[in-house]
Write an enzyme that holds these catalytic residues in place. Structure first.
Site, mmCIF file in Angstrom:
data_model
loop_
_atom_site.group_PDB
_atom_site.id
_atom_site.type_symbol
_atom_site.label_atom_id
_atom_site.label_comp_id
_atom_site.label_asym_id
_atom_site.label_seq_id
_atom_site.Cartn_x
_atom_site.Cartn_y
_atom_site.Cartn_z
ATOM 1 N N CYS A 1 -47.460 -56.214 71.538
ATOM 2 C CA CYS A 1 -48.309 -55.258 72.282
ATOM 3 C C CYS A 1 -49.671 -55.842 72.627
ATOM 4 C CB CYS A 1 -48.504 -53.988 71.470
ATOM 5 S SG CYS A 1 -46.954 -53.274 70.952
ATOM 6 N N HIS B 1 -53.809 -50.258 75.399
ATOM 7 C CA HIS B 1 -52.362 -50.425 75.364
ATOM 8 C C HIS B 1 -51.724 -49.047 75.268
ATOM 9 C CE1 HIS B 1 -48.374 -51.344 74.229
ATOM 10 N NE2 HIS B 1 -48.527 -51.044 72.954
ATOM 11 N N ASN C 1 -43.835 -46.974 76.556
ATOM 12 C CA ASN C 1 -44.548 -48.149 76.034
ATOM 13 C C ASN C 1 -43.889 -49.400 76.606
ATOM 14 O OD1 ASN C 1 -45.430 -50.296 74.466
ATOM 15 N ND2 ASN C 1 -45.333 -49.176 72.525
HETATM 16 O O1 UT7 Z 1 -46.578 -50.567 70.815
HETATM 17 C C1 UT7 Z 1 -46.251 -50.924 69.502
HETATM 18 C C2 UT7 Z 1 -47.050 -50.153 68.543
HETATM 19 N N1 UT7 Z 1 -46.338 -48.962 68.205
HETATM 20 C C3 UT7 Z 1 -47.030 -47.885 67.929
HETATM 21 O O2 UT7 Z 1 -48.231 -47.872 68.023
HETATM 22 C C4 UT7 Z 1 -46.246 -46.676 67.427
HETATM 23 C C5 UT7 Z 1 -47.057 -45.925 66.414
HETATM 24 N N2 UT7 Z 1 -46.282 -44.806 65.815
HETATM 25 C C6 UT7 Z 1 -45.958 -43.726 66.505
HETATM 26 O O3 UT7 Z 1 -46.263 -43.612 67.672
HETATM 27 C C7 UT7 Z 1 -45.246 -42.609 65.775
HETATM 28 O O4 UT7 Z 1 -45.135 -42.948 64.415
HETATM 29 C C8 UT7 Z 1 -43.829 -42.306 66.345
HETATM 30 C C9 UT7 Z 1 -43.969 -41.597 67.672
HETATM 31 C C10 UT7 Z 1 -43.044 -43.576 66.506
HETATM 32 C C11 UT7 Z 1 -43.031 -41.392 65.430
HETATM 33 O O5 UT7 Z 1 -43.765 -40.207 65.185
HETATM 34 P P1 UT7 Z 1 -43.964 -39.698 63.706
HETATM 35 O O6 UT7 Z 1 -44.702 -38.442 63.801
HETATM 36 O O7 UT7 Z 1 -44.580 -40.799 62.900
HETATM 37 O O8 UT7 Z 1 -42.497 -39.425 63.259
HETATM 38 P P2 UT7 Z 1 -41.670 -39.963 62.000
HETATM 39 O O9 UT7 Z 1 -41.106 -41.301 62.286
HETATM 40 O O10 UT7 Z 1 -42.476 -39.791 60.756
HETATM 41 O O11 UT7 Z 1 -40.512 -38.919 61.939
HETATM 42 C C12 UT7 Z 1 -40.751 -37.499 61.746
HETATM 43 C C13 UT7 Z 1 -39.437 -36.745 61.921
HETATM 44 C C14 UT7 Z 1 -38.294 -37.366 61.129
HETATM 45 O O12 UT7 Z 1 -37.447 -36.308 60.731
HETATM 46 P P3 UT7 Z 1 -37.524 -35.696 59.240
HETATM 47 O O13 UT7 Z 1 -37.241 -36.854 58.321
HETATM 48 O O14 UT7 Z 1 -38.915 -35.161 59.101
HETATM 49 O O15 UT7 Z 1 -36.462 -34.652 59.255
HETATM 50 C C15 UT7 Z 1 -37.562 -38.191 62.141
HETATM 51 O O16 UT7 Z 1 -36.199 -38.370 61.818
HETATM 52 O O17 UT7 Z 1 -39.045 -36.818 63.288
HETATM 53 C C16 UT7 Z 1 -37.713 -37.369 63.378
HETATM 54 N N3 UT7 Z 1 -37.623 -38.150 64.604
HETATM 55 C C17 UT7 Z 1 -37.212 -37.629 65.767
HETATM 56 N N4 UT7 Z 1 -36.799 -36.398 66.099
HETATM 57 C C18 UT7 Z 1 -36.447 -36.200 67.384
HETATM 58 C C19 UT7 Z 1 -37.946 -39.446 64.785
HETATM 59 N N5 UT7 Z 1 -37.740 -39.793 66.069
HETATM 60 C C20 UT7 Z 1 -37.277 -38.675 66.694
HETATM 61 C C21 UT7 Z 1 -36.894 -38.403 68.018
HETATM 62 N N6 UT7 Z 1 -36.481 -37.150 68.307
HETATM 63 N N7 UT7 Z 1 -36.927 -39.336 68.978
#
Ligand code: UT7
Length: 359
Positions: A116, A283, A313
């Site tokens: 990134c 970014h 992204n």
């Molecule tokens: O460019 C490279 C750098 N990358 C970044 O800067 C990314 C930084 N991180 C993020 O943007 C966020 O962490 C994400 C958008 C990737 C994820 O969001 P989050 O709020 O951290 O979600 P999480 O991974 O902690 O997951 C929360 C819940 C989980 O379910 P449970 O365990 O609470 O039941 C996941 O399984 O959301 C679920 N989940 C989804 N649900 C629906 C994860 N992805 C999805 C999805 N659709 N696509």
């Protein structure tokens, strides 16, 4: 010593629009979840077998070359930032040279692997080459094709819904005029977090780092290390390892800390502060990260450009695509103090402060 200035810019995204709703057909996700957590509404995917990372890069490069009004044969260095190259080797830079039909060999092509942060690392590298006199006309490209390497099952949804394909390019040239030039750059890395956002297979590590750092959940059967199978093997496929891995929350937390830090550091190097900033082009990893950064730095909406809603992204391509669109929309004007900032896998992060020198 000369300064470096961006004399041309262009971007290209493939025509296939993939909405959040489209993704719900292949995995358990929802438009609401994706919008709420990331701000993304749609992204672009290539036409498989017809477009590649270096062809997207070529389209963006041709626009940047035309915008700069230079002859492609005058380019003496290609810098290609990508985490999704066409081939494992050779690098994407030489493929772009070939796509552009540049046949002279008084040119060098190098790839930047800073994910990134690739464009910010690339621009910093270009600036150093210009300042040292080792190059005079540099083509710097950030391009990615993510859509062919993502896990589109529910297991991969935390990563797959975020990424999109696209390319952005700039021409960087030498100038004596500081009022249209790059003012300051900063790049950083911290390898402690290497696996938090990674694509470890295929690779030469053979499990060594996994044991050394007690990284959980990545083991595969490497077979007999003396006889191959170490880099790539059936077990990697069977265990579904050939996909990116991201610990989203760890990345998010570090990103919201490092963005303001590196922006302030680089503004200070340029002898500026936040009140001098006309436009921040961060970014585009997650709209929530960028909103958080804007709030922390007390920037208003007009001082931050975001287009992640439309493209997702696009990693190394996100900053040049956003800068190119911001210029096209008249939101970045000649003389503006523009800050480019990135954070991502590695972890790597950085920022560039420049005075925009184009109409
Ligand atoms: O460019 C490279 C750098 N990358 C970044 O800067 C990314 C930084 N991180 C993020 O943007 C966020 O962490 C994400 C958008 C990737 C994820 O969001 P989050 O709020 O951290 O979600 P999480 O991974 O902690 O997951 C929360 C819940 C989980 O379910 P449970 O365990 O609470 O039941 C996941 O399984 O959301 C679920 N989940 C989804 N649900 C629906 C994860 N992805 C999805 C999805 N659709 N696509």
């Amino acid at each position: 010593m000369p300064y470096s200035t961006i004399t041309g810019i262009g971007h290209y995204v493939p025509k296939n629009v993939v909405t959040n709703q489209d993704l719900t057909k292949v995995m358990e996700t929802s438009d609401e979840w994706i919008r709420e957590r990331t701000g993304i509404e749609e992204r672009r995917y290539i036409t498989k077998g017809k477009e590649t990372t270096s062809t997207l890069a070529m389209e963006a490069s041709l626009k940047a070359i035309a915008d700069a009004g230079i002859d492609k044969e005058d380019i003496d260095l290609i810098i290609f930032a990508t985490l999704s190259p066409d081939y494992y080797f050779p690098g994407a830079g030489v493929l772009l040279q070939r796509e552009l039909g540049i046949t002279k060999t008084e040119i060098a092509a190098l790839d930047i692997r800073a994910q990134c942060s690739g464009f910010v690392y690339g621009l910093t590298t270009a600036d150093a080459y210009i300042k040292s006199g080792m190059a005079k006309k540099i083509l710097l490209v950030g391009a990615e094709v993510h859509s062919v390497g993502l896990d589109f099952t529910t297991r991969g949804r935390n990563v797959s819904v975020i990424f999109g394909d696209g390319a952005g390019a700039v021409i960087v040239e030498a100038t004596e005029d500081k009022s249209v030039a790059i003012q300051a750059t900063s790049i950083h890395s911290d390898g402690t977090y290497a696996e938090k956002l990674s694509y470890m297979y295929p690779g030469a590590h053979g499990g060594y780092f996994i044991e050394k750092y007690a990284i959980e959940g990545f083991d595969v059967d490497y077979g007999n290390p003396e006889y191959g199978g170490y880099f790539f093997n059936q077990d990697m496929i069977d265990q579904n390892r050939l996909y990116p891995h991201m610990e989203g929350q760890a990345v998010f937390k570090m990103a919201v800390r490092k963005f303001p830090e590196v922006i302030m550091e680089t503004l200070a190097k340029a002898g500026m502060d936040v009140s001098d900033l006309d436009m921040l082009i961060p970014h585009q990893a997650n709209l929530r990260i960028n909103q958080f950064v804007a709030k922390t730095m007390r920037l208003n909406k007009d001082q931050v450009y975001n287009n992640i809603m439309r493209y997702g992204n696009t990693t190394a391509a996100s900053i040049p695509i956003a800068l190119s669109e911001a210029r096209d929309e008249g939101k970045v004007k000649k003389g503006d103090n523009v800050v480019l900032a990135a954070f991502g896998a590695g972890f790597t992060w950085g920022a560039v402060v420049l005075k925009w020198g184009r109409d």
